[in-house]
Write a protein that holds these residues in place. Sequence first.
Motif, short mmCIF file in Angstrom:
data_model
loop_
_atom_site.label_atom_id
_atom_site.label_comp_id
_atom_site.label_asym_id
_atom_site.label_seq_id
_atom_site.Cartn_x
_atom_site.Cartn_y
_atom_site.Cartn_z
N ASN A 1 -7.73 0.93 -8.52
CA ASN A 1 -6.38 0.83 -7.99
C ASN A 1 -5.44 0.49 -9.15
OD1 ASN A 1 -3.94 -0.37 -7.05
ND2 ASN A 1 -4.86 -0.43 -5.02
N PRO B 1 -3.42 8.55 -1.73
CA PRO B 1 -2.41 7.61 -1.22
C PRO B 1 -2.38 6.32 -2.03
CG PRO B 1 -3.74 8.51 0.56
CD PRO B 1 -4.40 8.90 -0.71
N GLN B 2 -3.41 6.13 -2.80
CA GLN B 2 -3.47 4.93 -3.62
C GLN B 2 -2.46 4.99 -4.77
OE1 GLN B 2 -7.14 2.90 -5.99
NE2 GLN B 2 -7.63 3.98 -4.12
N HIS B 3 -2.11 6.22 -5.16
CA HIS B 3 -1.22 6.38 -6.31
C HIS B 3 0.12 7.01 -6.00
CE1 HIS B 3 -5.33 6.28 -8.24
NE2 HIS B 3 -4.72 5.25 -8.76
N ARG C 1 0.81 -1.22 0.00
CA ARG C 1 0.00 0.00 0.00
C ARG C 1 0.84 1.26 0.00
NH1 ARG C 1 -4.86 -0.66 0.86
NH2 ARG C 1 -5.82 -2.68 1.24
N ARG D 1 -10.00 3.30 0.63
CA ARG D 1 -10.68 3.40 -0.65
C ARG D 1 -11.56 2.19 -0.89
NH1 ARG D 1 -10.70 8.28 -2.01
NH2 ARG D 1 -11.84 7.39 -3.76
N ARG E 1 -9.19 3.00 8.28
CA ARG E 1 -8.27 2.19 9.07
C ARG E 1 -7.99 2.83 10.42
NH1 ARG E 1 -3.62 1.13 4.81
NH2 ARG E 1 -4.26 3.15 4.09
#
Lengths: 346, 346
Positions: B59, A129-131, A68, B12, B5
Amino acid sequence: MTGSRADGTPQRPTLEQVAALAGVGRGTASRVINGSPAVAPQTRDAVMKAVAELGYVPNQAARSLVTRRTGAIALVISEPEERLFSEPFFAGVVRGISRVMDEHGRQLVLVLVHGAAERTDEPAAYLSPQHVDGALLLSQHEGDDLPQRLRDRGLTLVHGGRPPGDEQASWVDVDNVGGARGAAAHLLARGRTTVATIAGPPDMQAGRDRLQGYREALAAAGIPDSPDLVSVGDFTELGGWRAMRRLLEQRSDLDAVFVASDPMALGALRALREAGRTVPGDVAVVGFDDSPMAAVSDPPLTTVNQPVERLGREMAEMLLASLTESEAAESRSVVLPTSLVQRGSS
Amino acid sequence: MTGSRADGTPQRPTLEQVAALAGVGRGTASRVINGSPAVAPQTRDAVMKAVAELGYVPNQAARSLVTRRTGAIALVISEPEERLFSEPFFAGVVRGISRVMDEHGRQLVLVLVHGAAERTDEPAAYLSPQHVDGALLLSQHEGDDLPQRLRDRGLTLVHGGRPPGDEQASWVDVDNVGGARGAAAHLLARGRTTVATIAGPPDMQAGRDRLQGYREALAAAGIPDSPDLVSVGDFTELGGWRAMRRLLEQRSDLDAVFVASDPMALGALRALREAGRTVPGDVAVVGFDDSPMAAVSDPPLTTVNQPVERLGREMAEMLLASLTESEAAESRSVVLPTSLVQRGSS
DNA sequence: TTGAAAGCGCTAACAC
DNA sequence: GTGTTAGCGCTTTCAA
């Protein structure tokens, strides 16, 4: 040998193959790749050898999927203001950032944010934050809520330039106040008595800071504030020209000008020439930025140099440090020193 | 609501959740996201609705892992030459590229290649089909084998500027020959009879092309080649100043100069002034680049404008097209027109 | 037209 | 210390 696909594209070796060649399990191979200490030296060597032999390079996508974290950092530049910045500024900062990213094996993703039209969600969608693991912000607009939006998504941010009214932000800035103060003090030290200034836009932090520095220098010399010695420009050559003309009308007795940007200073030089004033004979001029133009103008322009590449470095290092620390809650800030570059105009 | 979290970072939503909310299978949801035509309209709507509701964003890592495409394009800039380029050139090209990438939902990864030291494998490792789908190359060095190395790895490439002696390469360039030809022809048309040139470095394609354009203009006017009307500079202000001095020594009778870059032209202007020649009275001058300096020099510089932003656009679009086509074997090339910007110097 | 299931390459938790 | 295994979130067969 690595295999290859039908289209001839070489097929990269996987960790599986590395492990097989080294005669270990996939987990162990992974530990070696990631520098885990809990690995026997000889096992490590065997894996390293297999890596070298196969030319193995970890697949970032697979890695990101499980960790992640992406290994990428975004450099976000707001377009309209980008033009105002002297270009070498931009190029230098990028160079500094790029160097640091290289040293840490990270990728730099460039995101230009243009006008309000696309501002709605376009860059927003990707900047998560995914990318990317974090973002470096350059030349944000006053009152823009992009920083806050990014922070809300969990992105760690570092600003280039002090963001006004944002206590929780981390940032790196050059010492605009000190640079301006030094420039004005220099003029005073050379015996100039009536030092005017062409300030930058009041809605830009750099503009305000440079004006403040000018005022501090005058105050330190015991010179009272005089509004007609201050004229505001927009950081462009034309703006500088206009501002200089206004100053000349208001205070024909001025014998020096501190100009808050080099382009404006060139405009001021032109206005002075047109008004029949000599530089630095009648009027001494000091600019700000140390742009290439300053060196080749006539006369060459004394100006304030900013450590642009270092600004980039510091921003990048601050961001990476924030990413590493357990709790990044703490906000950091760094101010980099500027220096006066003396040339023929003062 | 999306989950979150322990650290408060919003989690996401995944495709799984979208599918569940829409009451379909994960596969179907995927088809909708990727615009597959084989989906019933009402099913599509249900999925779209769920996507909007959840604020779903695919993603990229997971996607890359299976598709083996990354959605990212690298912009590779070789450092040393970067300085030679007028900065607005760089900024403009990047802007054009960035626009296109945005339009196509792709990411732009900036890779600055610095000196030989790190050249060995650093950028090399990252620049592979595993991490980027293709690369845009700006200001490559003559004889550098980086392009070939990248191609060998299966990366699709587009060059900014025509790569010399590389028939299989795809590239976009501005019409340096035509721009130079037009500039010299302009001087001739204004009645100048002895038109000299300050050329760029012969080891740069742009330098060679601009010299060729100058020669073509003279040839078209029936003027024979004269070596003492040509002086070579290095694209810098100082180089231009030196070259102008040489020209003045060799041919004191010259009444015009076409200079292959604006910085050099500013140097030439300075040399002419120092030699007591007036511009454009005694000697007319035309530069190349349309840099900001050209507009604010004294006198303002007539120069050749290059469509920098469009250059970036075309490069990006060419690369994306190559990526899309079934067989990218075909090499493409585009030449963009330049235009003369008339100002006070000629 | 759709659902189920396999697996992309990797890390990390868990056993041993 | 090291091997095994369970997924990370997604696309893409393969059946139905």
